[in-house]
Design a protein around this motif. Structure first.
Motif, PDB file in Angstrom:
ATOM      1  N   VAL A   1     -38.044  45.228  -7.309  1.00 17.60           N
ATOM      2  CA  VAL A   1     -36.977  45.608  -5.948  1.00 17.60           C
ATOM      3  C   VAL A   1     -37.531  45.051  -4.789  1.00 17.60           C
ATOM      4  CG1 VAL A   1     -35.857  47.121  -7.326  1.00 17.60           C
ATOM      5  CG2 VAL A   1     -37.538  48.053  -5.868  1.00 17.60           C
ATOM      6  N   GLU A   2     -36.831  44.617  -3.641  1.00 18.67           N
ATOM      7  CA  GLU A   2     -37.226  44.366  -2.377  1.00 18.67           C
ATOM      8  C   GLU A   2     -37.301  45.667  -1.649  1.00 18.67           C
ATOM      9  OE1 GLU A   2     -35.336  41.511  -0.442  1.00 18.67           O
ATOM     10  OE2 GLU A   2     -35.063  40.147  -2.120  1.00 18.67           O
ATOM     11  N   HIS A   3     -36.385  46.467  -1.765  1.00 14.76           N
ATOM     12  CA  HIS A   3     -36.141  48.006  -1.122  1.00 14.76           C
ATOM     13  C   HIS A   3     -36.250  49.014  -1.963  1.00 14.76           C
ATOM     14  CE1 HIS A   3     -35.336  45.158   2.346  1.00 14.76           C
ATOM     15  NE2 HIS A   3     -34.361  44.789   1.645  1.00 14.76           N
ATOM     16  N   PRO A   4     -36.818  50.175  -1.423  1.00 16.10           N
ATOM     17  CA  PRO A   4     -36.951  51.412  -2.468  1.00 16.10           C
ATOM     18  C   PRO A   4     -35.388  51.668  -2.370  1.00 16.10           C
ATOM     19  CG  PRO A   4     -37.892  51.675  -0.135  1.00 16.10           C
ATOM     20  CD  PRO A   4     -37.492  50.293  -0.124  1.00 16.10           C
ATOM     21  N   GLU A   5     -35.222  52.710  -3.540  1.00 12.83           N
ATOM     22  CA  GLU A   5     -34.043  53.166  -3.913  1.00 12.83           C
ATOM     23  C   GLU A   5     -33.810  54.597  -4.644  1.00 12.83           C
ATOM     24  OE1 GLU A   5     -32.202  50.725  -7.233  1.00 12.83           O
ATOM     25  OE2 GLU A   5     -32.526  49.539  -5.750  1.00 12.83           O
ATOM     26  N   VAL A   6     -32.984  55.275  -4.784  1.00 11.90           N
ATOM     27  CA  VAL A   6     -32.665  56.409  -5.215  1.00 11.90           C
ATOM     28  C   VAL A   6     -31.687  56.202  -6.517  1.00 11.90           C
ATOM     29  CG1 VAL A   6     -32.234  58.878  -5.528  1.00 11.90           C
ATOM     30  CG2 VAL A   6     -33.778  57.837  -3.629  1.00 11.90           C
ATOM     31  N   ARG A   7     -31.936  56.491  -7.496  1.00 15.09           N
ATOM     32  CA  ARG A   7     -30.887  56.610  -8.788  1.00 15.09           C
ATOM     33  C   ARG A   7     -30.551  58.014  -9.138  1.00 15.09           C
ATOM     34  NH1 ARG A   7     -32.998  51.390 -11.733  1.00 15.09           N
ATOM     35  NH2 ARG A   7     -32.937  49.970 -10.030  1.00 15.09           N
TER      36      ARG A   7
ATOM     37  N   LEU B   1     -39.437  52.006  -6.553  1.00 20.82           N
ATOM     38  CA  LEU B   1     -40.509  51.401  -5.242  1.00 20.82           C
ATOM     39  C   LEU B   1     -40.833  50.217  -5.725  1.00 20.82           C
ATOM     40  CD1 LEU B   1     -42.441  54.861  -5.027  1.00 20.82           C
ATOM     41  CD2 LEU B   1     -40.738  53.953  -3.526  1.00 20.82           C
ATOM     42  N   PRO B   2     -40.797  49.456  -4.841  1.00 21.71           N
ATOM     43  CA  PRO B   2     -41.555  48.022  -4.843  1.00 21.71           C
ATOM     44  C   PRO B   2     -42.824  47.992  -5.219  1.00 21.71           C
ATOM     45  CG  PRO B   2     -40.364  48.167  -2.630  1.00 21.71           C
ATOM     46  CD  PRO B   2     -40.485  49.311  -3.222  1.00 21.71           C
ATOM     47  N   SER B   3     -43.049  47.299  -6.390  1.00 20.43           N
ATOM     48  CA  SER B   3     -44.405  47.155  -6.980  1.00 20.43           C
ATOM     49  C   SER B   3     -45.378  46.969  -5.853  1.00 20.43           C
ATOM     50  CB  SER B   3     -44.498  46.628  -8.397  1.00 20.43           C
ATOM     51  OG  SER B   3     -43.954  45.066  -7.859  1.00 20.43           O
ATOM     52  N   ALA B   4     -45.343  45.883  -4.924  1.00 21.42           N
ATOM     53  CA  ALA B   4     -46.366  45.691  -4.285  1.00 21.42           C
ATOM     54  C   ALA B   4     -46.803  46.985  -3.360  1.00 21.42           C
ATOM     55  CB  ALA B   4     -46.111  44.406  -3.441  1.00 21.42           C
ATOM     56  N   ASP B   5     -45.692  47.816  -2.939  1.00 21.86           N
ATOM     57  CA  ASP B   5     -46.165  48.928  -1.995  1.00 21.86           C
ATOM     58  C   ASP B   5     -46.826  50.039  -2.930  1.00 21.86           C
ATOM     59  OD1 ASP B   5     -44.370  47.538  -0.107  1.00 21.86           O
ATOM     60  OD2 ASP B   5     -42.861  48.835  -0.187  1.00 21.86           O
ATOM     61  N   VAL B   6     -46.278  50.175  -4.446  1.00 20.40           N
ATOM     62  CA  VAL B   6     -46.913  50.937  -5.032  1.00 20.40           C
ATOM     63  C   VAL B   6     -48.550  50.353  -5.232  1.00 20.40           C
ATOM     64  CG1 VAL B   6     -47.203  51.951  -7.559  1.00 20.40           C
ATOM     65  CG2 VAL B   6     -44.978  51.812  -6.200  1.00 20.40           C
ATOM     66  N   ASN B   7     -48.684  49.277  -5.673  1.00 19.45           N
ATOM     67  CA  ASN B   7     -50.039  49.009  -5.764  1.00 19.45           C
ATOM     68  C   ASN B   7     -50.977  49.150  -4.467  1.00 19.45           C
ATOM     69  OD1 ASN B   7     -52.182  46.512  -5.595  1.00 19.45           O
ATOM     70  ND2 ASN B   7     -52.089  47.298  -7.799  1.00 19.45           N
TER      71      ASN B   7
ATOM     72  N   GLY C   1     -48.787  58.165   1.534  1.00 19.57           N
ATOM     73  CA  GLY C   1     -47.396  58.293   0.927  1.00 19.57           C
ATOM     74  C   GLY C   1     -46.774  56.842   1.439  1.00 19.57           C
ATOM     75  N   LEU C   2     -45.420  56.953   0.383  1.00 15.25           N
ATOM     76  CA  LEU C   2     -44.418  56.078   0.720  1.00 15.25           C
ATOM     77  C   LEU C   2     -42.976  56.670   1.096  1.00 15.25           C
ATOM     78  CD1 LEU C   2     -45.173  53.687  -2.442  1.00 15.25           C
ATOM     79  CD2 LEU C   2     -45.883  53.490   0.126  1.00 15.25           C
TER      80      LEU C   2
ATOM     81  N   VAL D   1     -36.776  60.370   1.796  1.00 18.33           N
ATOM     82  CA  VAL D   1     -37.575  60.309   0.407  1.00 18.33           C
ATOM     83  C   VAL D   1     -38.861  60.174   0.700  1.00 18.33           C
ATOM     84  CG1 VAL D   1     -38.016  59.308  -1.813  1.00 18.33           C
ATOM     85  CG2 VAL D   1     -35.640  59.353  -0.876  1.00 18.33           C
ATOM     86  N   ALA D   2     -39.893  61.046   0.114  1.00 20.64           N
ATOM     87  CA  ALA D   2     -41.353  60.920   0.409  1.00 20.64           C
ATOM     88  C   ALA D   2     -42.143  60.924  -0.812  1.00 20.64           C
ATOM     89  CB  ALA D   2     -41.922  61.977   1.185  1.00 20.64           C
ATOM     90  N   VAL D   3     -42.890  59.778  -1.180  1.00 22.49           N
ATOM     91  CA  VAL D   3     -43.573  60.090  -2.448  1.00 22.49           C
ATOM     92  C   VAL D   3     -44.873  59.881  -2.119  1.00 22.49           C
ATOM     93  CG1 VAL D   3     -44.177  58.623  -4.668  1.00 22.49           C
ATOM     94  CG2 VAL D   3     -41.838  58.564  -3.783  1.00 22.49           C
TER      95      VAL D   3
END
Length: 134
Positions: A51-57, A70-76, A85-86, A96-98
């Protein structure tokens, strides 16, 4: 993984091995059961995606699932650096905070923190609580 809900905010804190698993497998999830027989339950999940932008489902039937994608590039980048955090805000206003889960400077007697990240405030005489106040 720890889950904290407070008003219009959602915070998930992950240990070292949980961050590593999220980065390697593309997800990490945990569950809390509220009744006999395994349900109802609340499952909370963090997922890495293209995904390009984070989201909540949110899904709900006999149980509920809250999923943060979360975008995989941001997670990495988060997993491989000292970044705490993100953070993002959903379109309806949920903040949202991770975050990485840090060891408390004043350890809790009933909590195993051996897999938590080293507290960046250790030895600085800084805040005596847990984690980083953001």
């Amino acid at each position: 993984m720890k889950l904290r809900l407070r008003g219009q905010s959602l915070r998930l804190r992950l240990t070292k091995s949980e961050v590593a698993a999220l980065n390697a497998r593309g997800f990490w999830q945990d569950e809390t059961v509220f009744g006999a027989g395994g349900f109802p339950a609340l499952t909370y999940r963090v997922e890495s995606s293209l995904v390009e932008h984070p989201e909540v489902r949110l899904t709900a039937d006999h149980s509920a699932m809250v999923m943060v994608v979360l975008p995989s590039a941001d997670v990495n980048n988060w997993a491989e650096t000292a970044k705490v955090g993100l953070y993002f805000e959903a379109p309806w206003g949920l903040k949202v905070a991770v975050e990485k889960d840090f060891q408390c400077l004043d350890p809790r007697r009933d909590e195993d923190e051996s897999d938590n990240f080293d507290n960046p405030n250790a030895g600085t005489g800084g805040h005596a609580g847990c984690g980083v106040n953001l």
